[in-house]
Scaffold this motif. Structure first.
Motif, PDB file in Angstrom:
ATOM      1  N   ALA A  39       1.036  -1.375  -0.104  1.00  0.00           N
ATOM      2  CA  ALA A  39       0.002   0.001   0.076  1.00  0.00           C
ATOM      3  C   ALA A  39       0.848   1.434  -0.157  1.00  0.00           C
ATOM      4  O   ALA A  39       0.752   2.162  -0.596  1.00  0.00           O
ATOM      5  N   LEU A  40       2.061   1.228   0.795  1.00  0.00           N
ATOM      6  CA  LEU A  40       2.918   2.406   0.767  1.00  0.00           C
ATOM      7  C   LEU A  40       3.664   2.571  -0.542  1.00  0.00           C
ATOM      8  O   LEU A  40       3.651   3.863  -1.065  1.00  0.00           O
ATOM      9  N   GLU A  41       3.862   1.497  -1.134  1.00  0.00           N
ATOM     10  CA  GLU A  41       4.519   1.634  -2.538  1.00  0.00           C
ATOM     11  C   GLU A  41       3.884   2.473  -3.400  1.00  0.00           C
ATOM     12  O   GLU A  41       4.028   3.363  -4.140  1.00  0.00           O
ATOM     13  N   TYR A  42       2.440   1.822  -3.493  1.00  0.00           N
ATOM     14  CA  TYR A  42       1.429   2.181  -4.550  1.00  0.00           C
ATOM     15  C   TYR A  42       1.246   3.783  -4.099  1.00  0.00           C
ATOM     16  O   TYR A  42       0.954   4.671  -4.906  1.00  0.00           O
ATOM     17  N   ALA A  43       0.946   3.952  -2.678  1.00  0.00           N
ATOM     18  CA  ALA A  43       0.716   5.507  -2.361  1.00  0.00           C
ATOM     19  C   ALA A  43       1.785   6.430  -2.645  1.00  0.00           C
ATOM     20  O   ALA A  43       1.671   7.603  -3.005  1.00  0.00           O
ATOM     21  N   LYS A  44       2.850   6.098  -2.590  1.00  0.00           N
ATOM     22  CA  LYS A  44       4.311   6.977  -2.570  1.00  0.00           C
ATOM     23  C   LYS A  44       4.135   7.237  -4.333  1.00  0.00           C
ATOM     24  O   LYS A  44       4.465   8.358  -4.836  1.00  0.00           O
ATOM     25  N   ASN A  45       3.942   6.421  -5.240  1.00  0.00           N
ATOM     26  CA  ASN A  45       4.074   6.518  -6.386  1.00  0.00           C
ATOM     27  C   ASN A  45       2.959   7.499  -7.089  1.00  0.00           C
ATOM     28  O   ASN A  45       3.197   8.439  -7.663  1.00  0.00           O
ATOM     29  N   LEU A  46       1.646   7.242  -6.285  1.00  0.00           N
ATOM     30  CA  LEU A  46       0.561   8.093  -6.424  1.00  0.00           C
ATOM     31  C   LEU A  46       0.831   9.593  -6.116  1.00  0.00           C
ATOM     32  O   LEU A  46       0.726  10.634  -6.690  1.00  0.00           O
ATOM     33  N   THR A  52       1.751  15.670  -4.141  1.00  0.00           N
ATOM     34  CA  THR A  52       1.150  15.890  -2.994  1.00  0.00           C
ATOM     35  C   THR A  52       1.997  15.187  -1.909  1.00  0.00           C
ATOM     36  O   THR A  52       2.841  14.773  -1.732  1.00  0.00           O
ATOM     37  N   GLU A  53       1.175  15.199  -0.694  1.00  0.00           N
ATOM     38  CA  GLU A  53       1.729  14.490   0.465  1.00  0.00           C
ATOM     39  C   GLU A  53       1.281  13.170   0.846  1.00  0.00           C
ATOM     40  O   GLU A  53       0.073  12.918   0.476  1.00  0.00           O
ATOM     41  N   LEU A  54       2.144  12.262   1.285  1.00  0.00           N
ATOM     42  CA  LEU A  54       1.597  11.198   1.677  1.00  0.00           C
ATOM     43  C   LEU A  54       1.636  10.795   3.003  1.00  0.00           C
ATOM     44  O   LEU A  54       2.521  11.288   3.757  1.00  0.00           O
ATOM     45  N   ILE A  55       0.578  10.406   3.571  1.00  0.00           N
ATOM     46  CA  ILE A  55       0.485  10.146   5.093  1.00  0.00           C
ATOM     47  C   ILE A  55      -0.160   8.780   5.446  1.00  0.00           C
ATOM     48  O   ILE A  55      -0.970   8.180   4.688  1.00  0.00           O
ATOM     49  N   SER A  56       0.646   8.228   6.288  1.00  0.00           N
ATOM     50  CA  SER A  56       0.322   7.037   6.826  1.00  0.00           C
ATOM     51  C   SER A  56      -0.140   6.737   8.301  1.00  0.00           C
ATOM     52  O   SER A  56       0.558   7.539   9.149  1.00  0.00           O
ATOM     53  N   SER A  68       6.262  14.473   1.770  1.00  0.00           N
ATOM     54  CA  SER A  68       5.652  15.725   0.570  1.00  0.00           C
ATOM     55  C   SER A  68       6.409  15.410  -0.399  1.00  0.00           C
ATOM     56  O   SER A  68       7.734  15.307  -0.346  1.00  0.00           O
ATOM     57  N   TYR A  69       5.837  15.323  -1.385  1.00  0.00           N
ATOM     58  CA  TYR A  69       6.413  15.082  -2.859  1.00  0.00           C
ATOM     59  C   TYR A  69       5.883  16.240  -3.599  1.00  0.00           C
ATOM     60  O   TYR A  69       5.895  16.069  -4.900  1.00  0.00           O
ATOM     61  N   GLY A  70       5.399  17.340  -3.068  1.00  0.00           N
ATOM     62  CA  GLY A  70       5.095  18.527  -3.798  1.00  0.00           C
ATOM     63  C   GLY A  70       6.246  19.643  -4.089  1.00  0.00           C
ATOM     64  O   GLY A  70       7.325  19.006  -3.791  1.00  0.00           O
TER      65      GLY A  70
END
Length: 78
Positions: A39-46, A52-56, A68-70
């Protein structure tokens, strides 16, 4: 920030005994995974794609990761 520029963070959260990737503000789950790592790998790519930001979250609901990937830094090439 205008309404068109509102960031839609990507969340990794529990979904029963599985893990779900969800876009903030959406009622629907994007994808469900057996393993949190997947799930983290998929979310990171998205999050990278959407800038945007990934929050787990942990199983107890507490946030345990924020990335943050912004374009936070205007001097960073992107």
């Amino acid at each position: 920030m205008s309404k068109e520029e509102v960031t839609k963070n990507v969340w990794v959260t529990t979904h029963g005994d599985k893990w779900a990737v969800k876009i903030a503000g959406s009622d629907k789950v994007s994808k469900v995974f057996e393993r949190k790592a997947d799930a983290l790998e998929y979310a990171k790519n998205l999050a990278k794609k959407e800038k945007t930001e990934l929050i787990s979250q942990k199983r107890n609901g507490r946030i345990n990761l924020k990335n943050s990937y912004g374009h936070d830094n205007p001097n960073t090439p992107g």
